[in-house]
Scaffold this active site. Structure first.
Site, PDB file in Angstrom:
ATOM      1  N   MET A  30       0.779  -1.102   0.070  1.00 41.72           N
ATOM      2  CA  MET A  30      -0.033  -0.040  -0.029  1.00 41.72           C
ATOM      3  C   MET A  30       0.773   1.391   0.057  1.00 41.72           C
ATOM      4  SD  MET A  30      -3.386  -0.848   2.219  1.00 41.72           S
ATOM      5  CE  MET A  30      -2.731  -0.836   3.590  1.00 41.72           C
ATOM      6  N   LEU A  33       6.822   3.312   1.460  1.00 40.29           N
ATOM      7  CA  LEU A  33       7.693   2.205   1.435  1.00 40.29           C
ATOM      8  C   LEU A  33       8.578   2.236   2.841  1.00 40.29           C
ATOM      9  CD1 LEU A  33       8.528   1.500  -2.028  1.00 40.29           C
ATOM     10  CD2 LEU A  33       6.630   0.568  -0.806  1.00 40.29           C
ATOM     11  N   HIS A  37       9.075  -3.516   3.368  1.00 38.30           N
ATOM     12  CA  HIS A  37       8.608  -3.607   2.151  1.00 38.30           C
ATOM     13  C   HIS A  37       9.923  -4.099   1.249  1.00 38.30           C
ATOM     14  CE1 HIS A  37       5.440  -0.587   3.280  1.00 38.30           C
ATOM     15  NE2 HIS A  37       4.847  -1.584   3.080  1.00 38.30           N
ATOM     16  N   GLY A 147       4.875 -10.467   4.120  1.00 32.33           N
ATOM     17  CA  GLY A 147       5.641 -10.207   5.246  1.00 32.33           C
ATOM     18  C   GLY A 147       4.863 -10.985   6.520  1.00 32.33           C
ATOM     19  N   ASP A 150       2.225  -9.486   8.910  1.00 29.95           N
ATOM     20  CA  ASP A 150       0.871  -9.554   8.702  1.00 29.95           C
ATOM     21  C   ASP A 150       0.412 -11.207   8.557  1.00 29.95           C
ATOM     22  OD1 ASP A 150      -0.158  -6.835   8.120  1.00 29.95           O
ATOM     23  OD2 ASP A 150       1.599  -6.961   7.239  1.00 29.95           O
ATOM     24  N   GLN A 153      -2.847 -12.314   7.292  1.00 27.66           N
ATOM     25  CA  GLN A 153      -2.898 -12.261   5.923  1.00 27.66           C
ATOM     26  C   GLN A 153      -2.351 -13.402   5.123  1.00 27.66           C
ATOM     27  OE1 GLN A 153      -2.681  -8.274   3.738  1.00 27.66           O
ATOM     28  NE2 GLN A 153      -0.527  -8.901   3.583  1.00 27.66           N
ATOM     29  N   ARG A 187       2.117   2.909   8.996  1.00 25.64           N
ATOM     30  CA  ARG A 187       1.044   3.652  10.096  1.00 25.64           C
ATOM     31  C   ARG A 187       1.998   4.440  11.196  1.00 25.64           C
ATOM     32  NH1 ARG A 187      -2.622  -0.616   8.499  1.00 25.64           N
ATOM     33  NH2 ARG A 187      -4.619   0.433   7.837  1.00 25.64           N
TER      34      ARG A 187
HETATM   35  P1  AMP Z   1       1.475  -3.262   3.411  1.00 26.16           P
HETATM   36  O1  AMP Z   1       1.994  -2.001   2.597  1.00 26.16           O
HETATM   37  O2  AMP Z   1       1.447  -2.578   4.990  1.00 26.16           O
HETATM   38  O3  AMP Z   1       0.170  -3.667   2.918  1.00 26.16           O
HETATM   39  O4  AMP Z   1       2.579  -4.260   3.562  1.00 26.16           O
HETATM   40  C1  AMP Z   1       2.838  -4.892   2.215  1.00 26.16           C
HETATM   41  C2  AMP Z   1       3.701  -5.944   2.394  1.00 26.16           C
HETATM   42  O5  AMP Z   1       4.712  -5.784   3.353  1.00 26.16           O
HETATM   43  C3  AMP Z   1       3.036  -7.074   3.344  1.00 26.16           C
HETATM   44  O6  AMP Z   1       3.304  -8.434   2.722  1.00 26.16           O
HETATM   45  C4  AMP Z   1       3.435  -6.870   4.711  1.00 26.16           C
HETATM   46  O7  AMP Z   1       3.489  -8.015   5.491  1.00 26.16           O
HETATM   47  C5  AMP Z   1       4.923  -6.674   4.529  1.00 26.16           C
HETATM   48  N1  AMP Z   1       5.283  -5.756   5.529  1.00 26.16           N
HETATM   49  C6  AMP Z   1       5.021  -4.499   6.138  1.00 26.16           C
HETATM   50  N2  AMP Z   1       5.679  -4.245   7.250  1.00 26.16           N
HETATM   51  C7  AMP Z   1       6.476  -5.364   7.135  1.00 26.16           C
HETATM   52  C8  AMP Z   1       7.606  -5.304   8.172  1.00 26.16           C
HETATM   53  N3  AMP Z   1       7.928  -4.648   9.315  1.00 26.16           N
HETATM   54  N4  AMP Z   1       8.450  -6.459   7.916  1.00 26.16           N
HETATM   55  C9  AMP Z   1       8.340  -7.379   6.986  1.00 26.16           C
HETATM   56  N5  AMP Z   1       7.258  -7.067   6.070  1.00 26.16           N
HETATM   57  C10 AMP Z   1       6.422  -6.046   6.128  1.00 26.16           C
END
Ligand code: AMP
Length: 290
Positions: A30, A33, A37, A147, A150, A153, A187
């Site tokens: 989303m 970055l 990510h 990741g 989540d 998910q 966030r």
């Molecule tokens: P998001 O942009 O929050 O939807 O996350 C996109 C992808 O990045 C998802 O697969 C998340 O699980 C992964 N992600 C988000 N934060 C982290 C983190 N701190 N460590 C590893 N992966 C992450």
């Protein structure tokens, strides 16, 4: 790096990559970055010929009182980071490009969603699954990278990839943390200074409970109570849930054994934070964090 904004162009590009025998690794995000990510991109770079990232704040996975409007966005910065980290194609569709008309069928996830974030955020995983069905069909990746931050998910995606015979391998990557232990998240910028200071306590308490498990405590209720007590006396945020469940099935159990998830969600003034650890308790009682 190529930036693509339309579904049609993305489909054509993917088809071209595949016809020249390139494997495609896909990272769904989303945006806004961070190193979490980028760790997924890094993993994809190692295994796939072409790395495609999408940036899309998906409205259907946000509830009416959630942070869709205030979700942080900075496309220019994301572009630079994606390019510098080896993304080949950045897919950046608009909401109307992804949802041009009202859906005639909807994806409804029936397992692994009556607990944790699925319980607190009704419809959230239906929205996640719906948009990922779209992305997976548009991009046709060989591997997708998600990741463990989540973890629910991941459990849901693993389920529907299996259910619907998607010819896609799921690669999971560990949670990337700040130096003080807080799980990196887009966030986090919406935490106040005071909240940001206390937020690392969440991971600290997860680690303390892990130590109890390492020391032989196996009673789920006792472990849950311990972390609730420890957390509620140490933070100002409101505990949304603390759960200790089997993973990836996400079912309740009295005694912990096998693969388990210890997951926490805390509501701060503008942000809801989630974190978890995955523990495997082996036959000989050894406890390993994934
Ligand atoms: P998001 O942009 O929050 O939807 O996350 C996109 C992808 O990045 C998802 O697969 C998340 O699980 C992964 N992600 C988000 N934060 C982290 C983190 N701190 N460590 C590893 N992966 C992450």
């Amino acid at each position: 790096m190529i930036v693509v904004k339309t579904v049609k162009e993305m489909q054509q590009l993917s088809k071209k990559f595949k016809s020249s025998d390139n494997s495609i690794g896909y990272v769904a995000t989303m945006g806004f970055l961070h190193e979490g990510h980028l760790s997924l991109v890094n993993e994809a770079r190692k295994r796939d010929d072409i790395v495609i990232m999408s940036i899309f704040v998906n409205p259907t996975q946000f509830g009416p009182n959630e942070d869709f409007e205030t979700y942080p966005r900075d496309f220019e910065r994301d572009c630079q980071l994606a390019e510098a980290n080896g993304v080949d194609v950045l897919f950046y569709p608009s909401v109307t490009e992804m949802y041009p008309s009202e859906l005639t069928s909807e994806i409804h996830v029936v397992k692994r969603t009556n607990v944790l974030c699925g319980k607190s955020r009704p419809g959230h995983f239906d929205g996640v699954a719906t948009v990922l069905f779209k992305f997976f069909h548009i991009i046709s990746p060989d591997r997708v990278y998600f990741g463990m931050k989540d973890a629910q998910q991941v459990a849901v995606i693993e389920g529907f990839l299996t259910d619907y015979f998607f010819p896609i391998s799921l690669v999971t990557c560990p949670t990337v943390r700040e130096h003080d232990g807080l799980a990196k998240s887009s966030r986090n910028v919406n935490l106040t200074t005071k909240e940001r200071k206390e937020a690392p306590i969440i991971y600290e308490k997860l680690q303390q409970v892990k130590m109890l498990v390492e020391n032989g405590v196996r009673d789920c209720e006792q472990l849950k109570k311990t972390i609730v007590n420890k957390l509620s006396s140490a933070i100002t945020g409101k505990i949304d849930y603390v759960e200790l469940l089997t993973y990836p099935d996400l079912t309740k159990t009295n005694t912990i054994k096998g693969k388990m998830i210890l997951a926490v969600a805390v509501q701060y003034s503008k942000v809801r934070l989630i974190d978890n650890i995955i523990l495997t308790i082996k036959e000989d009682n050894e406890c390993i964090e994934q």
